[in-house]
Design an enzyme around this catalytic site. Structure first.
Site, short mmCIF file in Angstrom:
data_model
loop_
_atom_site.label_atom_id
_atom_site.label_comp_id
_atom_site.label_asym_id
_atom_site.label_seq_id
_atom_site.Cartn_x
_atom_site.Cartn_y
_atom_site.Cartn_z
CG LEU A 244 -2.18 -0.81 1.22
CD1 LEU A 244 -2.83 -0.80 2.59
CD2 LEU A 244 -3.15 -0.28 0.16
CG ASP A 245 0.96 3.94 -3.31
OD1 ASP A 245 2.00 3.33 -3.59
OD2 ASP A 245 0.04 4.17 -4.14
CB SER A 246 3.79 6.37 2.15
OG SER A 246 3.78 7.37 1.15
#
Length: 640
Positions: A43-45
């Site tokens: 998952l992206d930050s």
């Protein structure tokens, strides 16, 4: 962190925004006490939501879980584009805000098989290098399109542009295949509307059969709405530089200091990979037959006769996997994956060796309170009994049998280091030492023992508080006690109160009847009295074994007492905390650690001899040389 200890299981974890998926793993590593963990999809930050994490030998399953369908909720900001297509990027374009009707009109064209170009700022590798790393250094990156599949794309909410905010927002729910970039999907939807867009917020709500609501730390996530998405967007835009530095620092992070409630939440969500869980993941489950264990571990050719079909999903199950079988050992522990080839022949995917036979595990109460109890045992649940267990007599044996009868549960005995009676002025000594009691549990097949020191603090604990600790710290599913059981400060919790608590808390309470001998209840006090009177026949009937005096660690010296040329009397100044018979000479069997020609069934060496008791000390008649230091125990034989 113990790198050698790697509990194997599945963990559902709720990632919060502002931290990388990799950094999220440190909380799990800390809670589980291992660094062998891996997630099944980044998952992206800026994003939040479900991470499916595998630990120990189950990290082999990462590619199998990664392919699951995923569900997301996304807040899309239309009319403002960023270089990263997320709230952390620099604004690179502005445009008009499309209406709800315009967006709804184009959404159907973004379902089914799509040719999607991933964002430049992504983990996709180009020429062996991560595209995002190249983009941040100013290098031109050409991204190749690839096919993805969007099963559904639904608008759940919409907010039109206003005087205070020229952008419009849509809350979308997307069900898609592996490799789909929701940021790119938002970009393409906006382009179809003749404008630009970026994601204000993103939440993953499911991965295959796994749901976010079942994840550890999900309570740390708030509501996911357009309002919360706008706030997330503003936060990342306002604190972009600081958050970028934090994310970069997180990549170098190698330890965490999470609050204890977070650690507890993570540990309580650890799950073993059972046939039921494998079936949920779409695997057919087969059990390896005992007689083919060696063939399987040695990589011999596979055949269907080596396995018994256990269970599995129906073929119309959405996540059904027709090409692979999950294999389990007869004890239901995970054994690996085998593949079904096109010609229906079986081949190895990977093999997980069985765990080596373990000795009984011993914990202090402080260790258990400090969350040292293995998470794989927490996942299974425990069957336990609590008591002083001084001597493990026939009544105690029924309790232990009741504990071991807890099918599928980890068996444990919680005992006190010293008997309650040891605080009395007229106390005559223990029936058994702590070492003997632990050995007894090991011989019975108990998995673990918890040793409790009866401190002032512990003595003031209410019984209900203690039981709740057992539920929390040991995931107690079954409690086995005698009908006269009481615990807690001044015996505050009796059996009747315990029954009510078991119903309220959902654990099984097993009440065991007392065992009688000669018309009276068998107890440690009766056994002590019988030992003092040298009534060893009665003692043996109540203990179900001879009375054994523990001599481990004793320092023996030759006595001045008259002896023969072949044997000498050895005496010791050491003293056990055990009860001893009255002064006199007794026939005994000395159990030696090694070196004798006579062996008993347990493999220890035995020697029939005489023991003299005088003033609380013992002397043994032993061969003149090399024997005394090997004396482990002295078993008192009933008089004929």
């Amino acid at each position: 962190m113990n790198k050698k200890y790697s509990p194997s299981g599945v963990m559902l974890y709720a990632k919060t925004p502002g931290i990388t998926s990799f950094s999220s793993l440190w909380s799990i590593k800390h809670a589980l006490g291992t660094d062998k963990v891996g997630h099944t999809g980044t998952l992206d930050s800026f994003a939040e939501g479900l991470l499916v994490v595998l630990s120990g030998s189950l990290t082999h399953l990462v590619p199998h879980i990664t392919g699951f369908t995923k569900t997301y909720r996304a807040v899309v900001c239309f009319g403002r584009g960023t270089d990263t297509l997320d709230p952390g990027g620099a604004v690179t374009a502005t445009g008009r805000a499309p209406s709800k009707e315009e967006i709804e009109t184009v959404l159907p064209s973004f379902t089914g098989a799509l040719l999607q170009t991933p964002p430049v700022y992504s983990a996709v590798h180009v020429g062996g290098k991560r595209a995002s790393d190249m983009a941040r250094t100013g290098k031109a990156v050409t991204m190749e399109s690839r096919q993805v599949f969007v099963y559904s794309n639904t608008m759940l909410d919409y907010r039109a542009a206003s005087d205070s905010d020229p952008c419009s927002y849509a809350l979308l729910e997307i069900v898609c295949s592996k490799g789909t970039y929701i940021r790119a999907l938002a970009r393409d939807i906006a382009q179809a509307c003749g404008t630009c867009a970026h994601l204000s917020a993103l939440r993953r709500t499911s991965v295959g059969p796994f749901k976010l609501e079942d994840a550890a730390c999900v309570s740390m996530l708030g509501e996911f709405t357009i309002d919360s998405g706008i706030k997330n967007d503003m936060r990342f835009q306002k604190e972009r530089d600081r958050l970028s530095e934090k994310i970069a620092a997180d990549k170098k992070k190698n330890r965490v200091t999470d609050p204890q409630e977070v650690v507890d939440d993570i540990r309580s969500h650890f799950r073993m990979f059972t046939p039921e869980l494998a079936s949920l993941c779409g695997f057919r489950c087969d059990t390896l037959k005992e007689e083919f264990l060696r063939s399987y571990l040695n990589g011999r050719p596979l055949s269907s006769r080596m396995f018994t079909k256990d269970q599995g999903p129906e073929k119309d199950y959405i996540f059904y996997n027709p090409d692979e079988i999950s294999v389990f050992y007869p004890d239901r522990s995970f054994a690996g994956i085998i593949k079904i080839n096109e010609d229906y022949r079986l081949s190895y995917g990977f093999v997980v060796p069985p765990e080596k036979e373990k000795k009984i595990s011993v914990f202090s109460w402080d260790e258990v309170s400090g969350r040292a109890f293995p998470v794989e045992w927490l996942a299974k649940g425990t069957s336990v009994s609590v008591g002083s267990f001084d001597g493990f007599h026939s009544g105690h044996a029924k309790l232990v049998d009741g504990v071991l009868a807890g099918s599928g549960l980890v068996s444990g005995i919680l005992m006190f280091r010293k008997s309650f009676r040891s605080f009395d002025s007229d106390y005559q000594g223990d029936v058994s030492t702590l070492r003997q009691r632990i050995d007894y549990c090991a011989q019975k097949g108990v998995d673990f023992v918890v040793v409790i020191d009866f401190s002032d603090e512990f003595s003031r604990m209410e019984g209900s508080v203690f039981v709740r600790k057992l539920l929390s710290l040991l995931n107690m599913k079954r409690l086995v006690e005698g009908k006269d059981f009481r615990c807690g400060y001044k015996g505050s919790l009796d059996m009747e109160s315990l029954r009510k608590m078991s119903v309220e808390s959902g654990f099984e309470l097993v009440c065991v009847d007392n065992v009688d001998f000669n018309g009276e209840r068998v107890s440690s006090s009766r056994i002590r009295d019988s030992v003092k009177k040298a009534c060893f026949a009665d003692v043996q009937k109540m203990l179900l074994r001879p009375f054994s005096y523990d001599c481990s660690g004793f320092d023996w010296k030759i006595s001045k007492k008259k002896s023969s040329s072949d044997f000498s009397w050895f005496e010791t100044e050491s003293s056990s905390e055990q009860v001893l018979p009255s002064d006199g000479d007794y026939n005994v069997v000395a159990v030696l650690s090694d070196g004798s020609s006579e062996k008993d069934p347990s493999g220890l060496n035995t020697l029939h001899t005489v023991c003299s008791v005088s003033g609380g000390r013992i002397s043994l008649l032993l061969p003149a040389a090399g024997t005394s230091e090997r004396v482990r125990t002295v078993n008192f034989i009933p008089a004929v």
